[in-house]
Write a protein that holds these residues in place. Structure first.
Motif, mmCIF file in Angstrom:
data_model
loop_
_atom_site.group_PDB
_atom_site.id
_atom_site.type_symbol
_atom_site.label_atom_id
_atom_site.label_comp_id
_atom_site.label_asym_id
_atom_site.label_seq_id
_atom_site.Cartn_x
_atom_site.Cartn_y
_atom_site.Cartn_z
ATOM 1 N N ARG A 122 0.620 -1.346 0.224
ATOM 2 C CA ARG A 122 -0.028 0.553 -0.169
ATOM 3 C C ARG A 122 0.784 1.092 0.289
ATOM 4 N NH1 ARG A 122 -2.680 -2.312 4.036
ATOM 5 N NH2 ARG A 122 -4.723 -3.698 3.086
ATOM 6 N N GLN A 123 2.095 1.527 0.565
ATOM 7 C CA GLN A 123 3.131 2.055 0.678
ATOM 8 C C GLN A 123 3.610 2.382 -0.676
ATOM 9 O OE1 GLN A 123 4.800 2.091 4.205
ATOM 10 N NE2 GLN A 123 3.249 2.285 5.442
ATOM 11 N N ASN A 124 3.692 1.564 -1.115
ATOM 12 C CA ASN A 124 4.977 1.038 -2.570
ATOM 13 C C ASN A 124 3.559 2.678 -3.949
ATOM 14 O OD1 ASN A 124 6.285 1.232 -4.811
ATOM 15 N ND2 ASN A 124 6.090 -1.037 -4.605
ATOM 16 N N PRO A 125 4.449 3.464 -3.811
ATOM 17 C CA PRO A 125 3.470 4.806 -4.739
ATOM 18 C C PRO A 125 4.119 3.839 -6.793
ATOM 19 C CG PRO A 125 5.704 5.500 -4.255
ATOM 20 C CD PRO A 125 5.430 4.696 -3.773
ATOM 21 N N ASP A 126 4.685 2.867 -7.356
ATOM 22 C CA ASP A 126 4.981 2.665 -8.120
ATOM 23 C C ASP A 126 3.561 1.457 -8.248
ATOM 24 O OD1 ASP A 126 6.982 4.460 -8.573
ATOM 25 O OD2 ASP A 126 8.891 2.567 -7.313
ATOM 26 N N LEU A 127 3.845 0.755 -7.486
ATOM 27 C CA LEU A 127 3.045 -0.472 -7.351
ATOM 28 C C LEU A 127 1.477 -0.008 -7.867
ATOM 29 C CD1 LEU A 127 2.517 -3.567 -7.052
ATOM 30 C CD2 LEU A 127 2.496 -3.436 -4.623
ATOM 31 N N GLU A 128 0.998 1.070 -7.112
ATOM 32 C CA GLU A 128 -0.143 1.285 -6.873
ATOM 33 C C GLU A 128 -0.358 2.233 -8.562
ATOM 34 O OE1 GLU A 128 -2.965 4.382 -7.350
ATOM 35 O OE2 GLU A 128 -0.604 5.211 -7.618
ATOM 36 N N ARG A 129 0.905 2.732 -9.540
ATOM 37 C CA ARG A 129 0.199 3.187 -10.510
ATOM 38 C C ARG A 129 0.007 2.444 -11.401
ATOM 39 N NH1 ARG A 129 4.080 5.549 -14.848
ATOM 40 N NH2 ARG A 129 2.712 7.362 -15.221
ATOM 41 N N ALA A 130 1.050 1.010 -11.498
ATOM 42 C CA ALA A 130 1.149 0.255 -12.483
ATOM 43 C C ALA A 130 -0.036 -0.536 -12.209
ATOM 44 C CB ALA A 130 2.392 -0.917 -12.083
ATOM 45 N N THR A 131 -0.941 -0.435 -11.182
ATOM 46 C CA THR A 131 -2.119 -1.185 -10.814
ATOM 47 C C THR A 131 -3.194 -0.615 -11.463
ATOM 48 O OG1 THR A 131 -1.329 -2.457 -8.532
ATOM 49 C CG2 THR A 131 -3.758 -2.759 -8.803
ATOM 50 N N LEU A 133 -3.524 1.367 -13.885
ATOM 51 C CA LEU A 133 -2.482 2.016 -15.483
ATOM 52 C C LEU A 133 -2.744 0.682 -15.967
ATOM 53 C CD1 LEU A 133 0.432 3.926 -15.567
ATOM 54 C CD2 LEU A 133 -2.227 4.867 -15.457
ATOM 55 N N ARG A 134 -3.138 -0.375 -15.011
ATOM 56 C CA ARG A 134 -2.937 -2.024 -16.252
ATOM 57 C C ARG A 134 -1.425 -2.824 -16.169
ATOM 58 N NH1 ARG A 134 -9.197 -2.522 -17.710
ATOM 59 N NH2 ARG A 134 -10.069 -2.030 -16.007
ATOM 60 N N THR A 135 -0.781 -1.823 -15.788
ATOM 61 C CA THR A 135 0.578 -2.617 -16.209
ATOM 62 C C THR A 135 2.017 -3.517 -15.333
ATOM 63 O OG1 THR A 135 1.564 -0.651 -15.549
ATOM 64 C CG2 THR A 135 0.506 0.129 -17.763
ATOM 65 N N PHE A 136 0.816 -3.573 -14.677
ATOM 66 C CA PHE A 136 1.207 -4.626 -13.152
ATOM 67 C C PHE A 136 1.553 -5.445 -13.788
ATOM 68 C CE2 PHE A 136 1.452 -7.255 -9.759
ATOM 69 C CZ PHE A 136 2.564 -6.443 -8.369
#
Length: 386
Positions: A122-131, A133-136
């Motif tokens: 939850r505290q990871n901004p890169d993971l949140e952004r990838a999720t 934008l559906r690029t995770f």
């Protein structure tokens, strides 16, 4: 008998005169003993059949399946048709776990670790952004690694039980494969052995590449056997490969007790199972009594029973890994029988009974137009055929 006849006559006279008779008819003990009392409650006797609308509705097929499963698992005093037909063998005995001991980690630690990982995600901004934008992307290697550590051994156990591996190799016993066995055939490792997949005898013509996670100084035994291949005795097996005293995970450094031979499922027998079993050794094992001559192309010398082999070395070996595949006849099997085994190839064929035709009717009402074609060319008398 005379007393019964007299009482019956008096009861009929009272009925004709309009006298209400509440007395029970006279019956002898011989008549009463024909209908014995049930040994317990009868099925569905608690249901009020006169008021079916008051019964609780399932309202979904899932609830119905759950209720049916609970009812089937409930102990009852009567026997079902399946219980009458099936053979009751080893009643009351449960299979014994002969595998490696397993210490499950604390449930509290698992929950704590899971919450920590979720908090970090939850505290990871890169993971949140990838999720968002559906690029995770989730790497499948990490998923498989996690599966092998958690639910993988139990899934493999269920698959092996479904294919009858434990039933045919270890009667009344089972084991959970804690060590993941990776078996691949071919120079490019293109044909992998999983858990019941199909491989042709041509693909498995040479010894496979086997790898597994092991400590440096540990000892292992690798076995390849087929419970369906024996031509004369259904209880016997044919051993295809046996390597003992393997140091670490270097299979080539082990003692080859029986050299490798390719699968040879007979023509007409369908798919047959070929099982890899990895045993962990407590110490070095003396396999001098199990050594086959090299090369060994005699089926009598390759006859084998896994359960007897395990009982013989039970104190030193423990089953730890499992992998198996299925194979059926192809052209390479003919070459194996003729060239290596030096014998005629057995071929199994199904003798189909002749097609049955009912006696012909002179006036076939409601039959198709080609009704009489099935009776042409026969020896019996037919009607309307020219």
């Amino acid at each position: 008998m005379a007393l019964q006849r007299t009482v019956g006559r008096l009861w009929r006279i009272g009925t004709d005169l309009g006298v209400k008779n509440n007395a029970r008819p006279f019956t002898t003990a011989a008549v009463l003993c024909r209908r014995a009392a049930p040994l317990g409650p009868m099925p569905n006797e608690d249901i009020d059949w006169q008021n079916l609308e008051s019964l609780e509705k399932y309202r979904s097929y899932t609830r119905y399946l759950k209720a049916a499963e609970e009812a089937s698992n409930k102990e009852v005093w009567w026997k079902t048709y399946r219980k009458h037909v099936e053979k009751q063998s080893d009643a009351g005995l449960e299979p014994v776990n002969i595998g490696l001991p397993h210490c499950r980690p604390s449930r509290t630690n698992e929950v704590r670790e899971r919450k920590r990982v979720m908090r970090e995600n939850r505290q990871n901004p890169d993971l949140e952004r990838a999720t968002r934008l559906r690029t995770f992307r989730i790497p499948l290697d990490r998923v498989k690694e996690e599966w092998e550590k958690t639910n993988g051994p139990y899934h493999i156990q269920r698959l092996a039980d479904h294919y009858g591996i434990y039933r045919d190799l270890f009667p009344m016993a089972y084991f959970v494969p804690r060590v993941m066995l990776r078996v691949t055939y071919g120079d490019d490792n293109g044909a992998a052995v999983h858990y019941g997949n199909h491989l042709s005898p041509t693909q498995a013509s040479v010894a496979p590449h086997v790898s597994f996670d092991a400590e440096e100084n540990s000892l292992w035994t690798l076995l390849l056997t087929s419970p369906d291949e024996h031509l004369q005795d259904g209880e016997q097996e044919y051993i295809h490969w046996l390597v003992g005293n393997i140091s670490g995970n270097a299979v080539h450094s082990g003692e080859e007790v029986c050299h490798y031979i390719a699968p040879f499922p007979s023509k007409g027998t369908g798919f047959q199972r070929y099982v890899f079993i990895l045993f962990k050794q407590e110490a070095r094992v003396d396999y001098s009594d199990d050594v086959r001559p090299s090369p060994c192309y005699c089926l009598k010398q390759r006859s084998f029973k896994t359960v007897e082999f395990y009982k013989k070395h039970e104190g030193l070996i423990t089953p730890a890994g499992l992998a198996f595949f299925q194979s059926q006849w192809d052209e390479s099997v003919t070459s194996t029988f003729h060239t290596l085994l030096n014998m005629r190839e057995p071929v199994f064929e199904y003798d189909r009974p002749p097609v049955y035709h009912p006696p012909q009717r002179k006036y076939p009402h409601g039959q198709p137009l080609r009704y009489m074609d099935r009776y042409r060319g026969g020896k019996e008398h037919t009607y309307g055929i020219y």
